[in-house]
Structures are given as structure tokens and as C-alpha cells.
Design a protein around this motif. Structure first.
Motif, PDB file in Angstrom:
ATOM      1  N   ALA A   1      -4.910  24.136 -15.957  1.00 18.19           N
ATOM      2  CA  ALA A   1      -5.499  23.125 -14.969  1.00 18.19           C
ATOM      3  C   ALA A   1      -4.719  22.695 -13.932  1.00 18.19           C
ATOM      4  O   ALA A   1      -3.640  22.779 -14.024  1.00 18.19           O
ATOM      5  CB  ALA A   1      -5.690  21.832 -16.128  1.00 18.19           C
ATOM      6  N   LEU A   2      -5.470  22.234 -13.028  1.00 13.71           N
ATOM      7  CA  LEU A   2      -5.099  21.366 -12.026  1.00 13.71           C
ATOM      8  C   LEU A   2      -5.334  20.010 -12.049  1.00 13.71           C
ATOM      9  O   LEU A   2      -6.514  19.614 -12.151  1.00 13.71           O
ATOM     10  CB  LEU A   2      -5.691  21.789 -10.483  1.00 13.71           C
ATOM     11  CG  LEU A   2      -5.075  21.435  -9.382  1.00 13.71           C
ATOM     12  CD1 LEU A   2      -4.881  22.254  -7.920  1.00 13.71           C
ATOM     13  CD2 LEU A   2      -6.163  20.175  -8.871  1.00 13.71           C
ATOM     14  N   GLU A   3      -4.803  19.040 -11.718  1.00 12.26           N
ATOM     15  CA  GLU A   3      -4.624  17.806 -12.305  1.00 12.26           C
ATOM     16  C   GLU A   3      -4.364  16.988 -11.152  1.00 12.26           C
ATOM     17  O   GLU A   3      -3.374  17.088 -10.549  1.00 12.26           O
ATOM     18  CB  GLU A   3      -4.207  17.420 -13.398  1.00 12.26           C
ATOM     19  CG  GLU A   3      -4.648  15.828 -13.987  1.00 12.26           C
ATOM     20  CD  GLU A   3      -3.967  15.443 -15.278  1.00 12.26           C
ATOM     21  OE1 GLU A   3      -4.291  15.340 -16.138  1.00 12.26           O
ATOM     22  OE2 GLU A   3      -2.625  15.674 -15.420  1.00 12.26           O
ATOM     23  N   VAL A   4      -5.204  15.918 -10.804  1.00 13.64           N
ATOM     24  CA  VAL A   4      -5.093  14.805  -9.803  1.00 13.64           C
ATOM     25  C   VAL A   4      -4.756  13.655 -10.393  1.00 13.64           C
ATOM     26  O   VAL A   4      -5.829  13.092 -10.910  1.00 13.64           O
ATOM     27  CB  VAL A   4      -5.860  14.918  -8.385  1.00 13.64           C
ATOM     28  CG1 VAL A   4      -5.612  14.099  -7.409  1.00 13.64           C
ATOM     29  CG2 VAL A   4      -6.058  16.335  -7.887  1.00 13.64           C
ATOM     30  N   VAL A   5      -3.663  13.087 -10.242  1.00 15.23           N
ATOM     31  CA  VAL A   5      -3.322  11.601 -10.796  1.00 15.23           C
ATOM     32  C   VAL A   5      -3.179  10.439  -9.660  1.00 15.23           C
ATOM     33  O   VAL A   5      -2.158  10.911  -8.788  1.00 15.23           O
ATOM     34  CB  VAL A   5      -2.312  11.697 -12.063  1.00 15.23           C
ATOM     35  CG1 VAL A   5      -2.016  10.215 -12.417  1.00 15.23           C
ATOM     36  CG2 VAL A   5      -2.742  12.459 -13.025  1.00 15.23           C
ATOM     37  N   ALA A   6      -3.980   9.542  -9.568  1.00 14.13           N
ATOM     38  CA  ALA A   6      -3.301   8.280  -8.490  1.00 14.13           C
ATOM     39  C   ALA A   6      -2.488   7.525  -8.949  1.00 14.13           C
ATOM     40  O   ALA A   6      -2.656   7.272 -10.626  1.00 14.13           O
ATOM     41  CB  ALA A   6      -4.518   7.813  -8.065  1.00 14.13           C
ATOM     42  N   TRP A   7      -1.578   6.997  -8.400  1.00 13.27           N
ATOM     43  CA  TRP A   7      -0.601   5.858  -9.077  1.00 13.27           C
ATOM     44  C   TRP A   7      -0.555   4.574  -8.107  1.00 13.27           C
ATOM     45  O   TRP A   7      -0.844   4.895  -7.070  1.00 13.27           O
ATOM     46  CB  TRP A   7       0.660   6.361  -9.607  1.00 13.27           C
ATOM     47  CG  TRP A   7       1.643   6.622  -8.230  1.00 13.27           C
ATOM     48  CD1 TRP A   7       2.347   5.564  -7.623  1.00 13.27           C
ATOM     49  CD2 TRP A   7       2.088   7.722  -7.725  1.00 13.27           C
ATOM     50  NE1 TRP A   7       3.137   6.304  -6.686  1.00 13.27           N
ATOM     51  CE2 TRP A   7       3.017   7.203  -6.688  1.00 13.27           C
ATOM     52  CE3 TRP A   7       1.435   9.045  -7.799  1.00 13.27           C
ATOM     53  CZ2 TRP A   7       3.713   8.247  -5.957  1.00 13.27           C
ATOM     54  CZ3 TRP A   7       2.041  10.091  -7.100  1.00 13.27           C
ATOM     55  CH2 TRP A   7       3.034   9.557  -5.940  1.00 13.27           C
ATOM     56  N   PRO A   8      -0.348   3.395  -8.470  1.00 15.66           N
ATOM     57  CA  PRO A   8       0.415   2.983  -9.711  1.00 15.66           C
ATOM     58  C   PRO A   8      -0.420   2.892 -10.844  1.00 15.66           C
ATOM     59  O   PRO A   8       0.008   2.891 -12.010  1.00 15.66           O
ATOM     60  CB  PRO A   8       0.997   1.605  -9.054  1.00 15.66           C
ATOM     61  CG  PRO A   8       0.180   1.376  -8.190  1.00 15.66           C
ATOM     62  CD  PRO A   8      -0.381   2.515  -7.549  1.00 15.66           C
TER      63      PRO A   8
ATOM     64  N   ARG B   1      -7.787  11.230 -11.559  1.00 17.92           N
ATOM     65  CA  ARG B   1      -9.016  11.291 -10.505  1.00 17.92           C
ATOM     66  C   ARG B   1      -9.745  12.522 -10.889  1.00 17.92           C
ATOM     67  O   ARG B   1     -11.101  12.510 -10.417  1.00 17.92           O
ATOM     68  CB  ARG B   1      -8.594  11.298  -8.903  1.00 17.92           C
ATOM     69  CG  ARG B   1      -8.147   9.919  -8.477  1.00 17.92           C
ATOM     70  CD  ARG B   1      -7.755   9.415  -7.274  1.00 17.92           C
ATOM     71  NE  ARG B   1      -8.528  10.443  -6.413  1.00 17.92           N
ATOM     72  CZ  ARG B   1      -8.453  11.060  -5.195  1.00 17.92           C
ATOM     73  NH1 ARG B   1      -7.036  10.989  -4.825  1.00 17.92           N
ATOM     74  NH2 ARG B   1      -9.041  11.681  -4.533  1.00 17.92           N
ATOM     75  N   ALA B   2      -9.166  13.629 -10.886  1.00 19.57           N
ATOM     76  CA  ALA B   2      -9.954  14.829 -11.228  1.00 19.57           C
ATOM     77  C   ALA B   2      -8.885  15.890 -11.878  1.00 19.57           C
ATOM     78  O   ALA B   2      -7.837  15.828 -12.047  1.00 19.57           O
ATOM     79  CB  ALA B   2     -10.148  15.418  -9.739  1.00 19.57           C
ATOM     80  N   ARG B   3      -9.685  16.706 -12.859  1.00 18.62           N
ATOM     81  CA  ARG B   3      -9.079  17.812 -13.468  1.00 18.62           C
ATOM     82  C   ARG B   3      -9.962  19.051 -13.549  1.00 18.62           C
ATOM     83  O   ARG B   3     -11.206  19.096 -13.795  1.00 18.62           O
ATOM     84  CB  ARG B   3      -8.940  17.502 -14.988  1.00 18.62           C
ATOM     85  CG  ARG B   3      -8.225  18.430 -15.869  1.00 18.62           C
ATOM     86  CD  ARG B   3      -8.031  17.548 -17.162  1.00 18.62           C
ATOM     87  NE  ARG B   3      -7.282  18.698 -18.041  1.00 18.62           N
ATOM     88  CZ  ARG B   3      -6.078  18.766 -18.224  1.00 18.62           C
ATOM     89  NH1 ARG B   3      -5.144  18.095 -17.423  1.00 18.62           N
ATOM     90  NH2 ARG B   3      -5.371  19.765 -18.919  1.00 18.62           N
TER      91      ARG B   3
ATOM     92  N   LYS C   1       1.033  -1.278  -0.097  1.00 20.83           N
ATOM     93  CA  LYS C   1      -0.041  -0.065  -0.069  1.00 20.83           C
ATOM     94  C   LYS C   1       0.823   1.094  -0.104  1.00 20.83           C
ATOM     95  O   LYS C   1       0.204   2.362  -0.379  1.00 20.83           O
ATOM     96  CB  LYS C   1      -0.885   0.180   1.308  1.00 20.83           C
ATOM     97  CG  LYS C   1      -2.119  -0.901   1.137  1.00 20.83           C
ATOM     98  CD  LYS C   1      -2.969  -0.352   0.114  1.00 20.83           C
ATOM     99  CE  LYS C   1      -4.371  -1.186   0.094  1.00 20.83           C
ATOM    100  NZ  LYS C   1      -5.341  -0.554  -1.006  1.00 20.83           N
ATOM    101  N   GLY C   2       2.047   1.013   0.400  1.00 21.36           N
ATOM    102  CA  GLY C   2       2.981   2.187   0.423  1.00 21.36           C
ATOM    103  C   GLY C   2       3.396   2.739  -0.931  1.00 21.36           C
ATOM    104  O   GLY C   2       4.059   3.721  -1.177  1.00 21.36           O
ATOM    105  N   ASP C   3       2.898   1.824  -2.025  1.00 22.85           N
ATOM    106  CA  ASP C   3       3.448   2.151  -3.309  1.00 22.85           C
ATOM    107  C   ASP C   3       2.600   3.055  -3.846  1.00 22.85           C
ATOM    108  O   ASP C   3       2.756   3.771  -4.864  1.00 22.85           O
ATOM    109  CB  ASP C   3       3.667   0.936  -4.347  1.00 22.85           C
ATOM    110  CG  ASP C   3       4.710   0.060  -3.963  1.00 22.85           C
ATOM    111  OD1 ASP C   3       5.768   0.576  -3.893  1.00 22.85           O
ATOM    112  OD2 ASP C   3       4.847  -1.065  -4.363  1.00 22.85           O
ATOM    113  N   HIS C   4       1.228   3.443  -3.458  1.00 19.83           N
ATOM    114  CA  HIS C   4       0.170   4.084  -3.793  1.00 19.83           C
ATOM    115  C   HIS C   4       0.574   5.643  -3.446  1.00 19.83           C
ATOM    116  O   HIS C   4       1.432   6.083  -2.420  1.00 19.83           O
ATOM    117  CB  HIS C   4      -1.008   3.728  -3.365  1.00 19.83           C
ATOM    118  CG  HIS C   4      -1.519   2.299  -3.624  1.00 19.83           C
ATOM    119  ND1 HIS C   4      -0.967   1.282  -3.400  1.00 19.83           N
ATOM    120  CD2 HIS C   4      -2.393   2.150  -4.737  1.00 19.83           C
ATOM    121  CE1 HIS C   4      -1.808   0.224  -3.999  1.00 19.83           C
ATOM    122  NE2 HIS C   4      -2.404   0.725  -4.837  1.00 19.83           N
ATOM    123  N   GLY C   5       0.041   6.567  -4.227  1.00 20.61           N
ATOM    124  CA  GLY C   5       0.219   8.019  -3.873  1.00 20.61           C
ATOM    125  C   GLY C   5      -0.610   8.779  -4.990  1.00 20.61           C
ATOM    126  O   GLY C   5      -1.444   8.241  -5.726  1.00 20.61           O
TER     127      GLY C   5
END
Length: 161
Positions: A89-96, A101-103, A76-80
Motif C-alpha cells: 500500500a501507499l498510505e498518506v497520514v496527516a499529523w499532528p 487521509r488516504a490508502r 501551523k508549522g507543526d502540521h505535515g
């Protein structure tokens, strides 16, 4: 953990990297699992010598379950999240998984903090939508995140103050 990359002169883009805290390296995780398994199996061996013939089987099952749970928690520590702010724009990207998620249009985004159930939440709001960011961070880090995002949005050209 918050890593802030301030706006570069050529493109004017700021990037905020968010990662959950993880202290163990992969090698340390394997060492911890081996130590726990060794203690469980040594106890089971002693119990088997005293007549409990099922102890080694249960110790093996227990060691496997504990190792699997530790590995799952460690992964779970690999997520971010990566939050990118530029003039458009402001963009939120989840990984891996690298999914967006949002723009939002950066000139309309508001950064809000809300206290619910004893913990701070950082919300990005625009166009009638809101997105929570940094949910896996500690409260002090979330306050720092809100401050960093407000500072990054403050330098966006065309944004009303």
C-alpha cells in the motif's frame, strides 16, 4: 521541506516526510513578539504623554492580536504529512492528528502533476479517487515530491512499468 527515507532492505518500505517551511524557533518567536509589543507600547506611551490617553489601551489590544496571530501561524508549522510506500500500500497520514487521509494499493497508484491557478498540484490517483499531497510546499518542492514518489513506486514489486 521534504525528507525522504529510501526503502530499507528488510521491509522494503519508503517514507516521505513533508513539513511546511518554518524558520523561527520558539525562542525567536517569543523574541519577535516581545520586540513588536515593546515598540507598540513605547509609541503608545509617547502618545499618552502628548494627551492621547486611549493609546496604551489600543496598543495593548494590538500587541495581543499580533502576538496571537503570529503564534497561530507558527503553530501551523507543526502540521505535515507522512507518505509510506511499501509492497502492499501507499498510505498518506496527516499529523499532528495522525489520521489516515488516504490508502491505496501501491501497484495501482499513479502520481500526477496538474497546474491550476498558477501553481503545481501533486495528486495521487487510484481506484477512481485522488488525493492531493504537499499542498503547503513551494512549487519546486512539489515537483521534487512527484519525482521522489515516482521513484519510490518504481521499485514496488509486481507494479507494471
Amino acid at each position: 521541506m521534504i525528507a525522504f527515507q529510501p526503502a530499507n532492505a528488510p521491509d522494503g518500505r519508503s517514507i516521505v516526510w513533508l513539513r511546511p517551511p518554518r524558520r523561527l524557533s520558539r525562542r525567536a518567536l517569543w523574541g519577535l513578539m516581545a520586540a513588536l509589543a515593546a515598540v507598540a507600547l513605547a509609541t503608545a506611551w509617547l502618545s499618552a504623554r502628548q494627551g492621547n490617553v486611549f493609546a496604551p489601551v489600543f496598543a495593548l489590544l494590538e500587541a495581543t492580536a499580533v502576538a496571537g496571530t503570529l503564534a497561530l501561524a507558527w503553530r501551523k508549522g507543526d502540521h505535515g504529512e507522512r507518505i509510506t510506500v511499501d509492497a502492499q500500500a501507499l498510505e498518506v497520514v496527516a499529523w499532528p492528528e495522525r489520521r489516515c487521509r488516504a490508502r491505496y494499493a501501491s501497484c495501482w497508484v499513479r502520481v500526477r502533476t496538474r497546474s491550476e491557478a498558477g501553481r503545481q498540484r501533486v495528486l495521487l490517483q487510484a481506484s477512481g479517487r485522488e488525493t492531493e499531497v504537499g499542498a503547503f510546499l513551494a512549487d519546486a518542492e512539489r515537483v521534487e515530491l512527484a519525482r521522489s514518489l515516482r521513484a519510490a513506486l518504481a521499485v514496488v514489486p509486481g507494479r507494471s512499468r
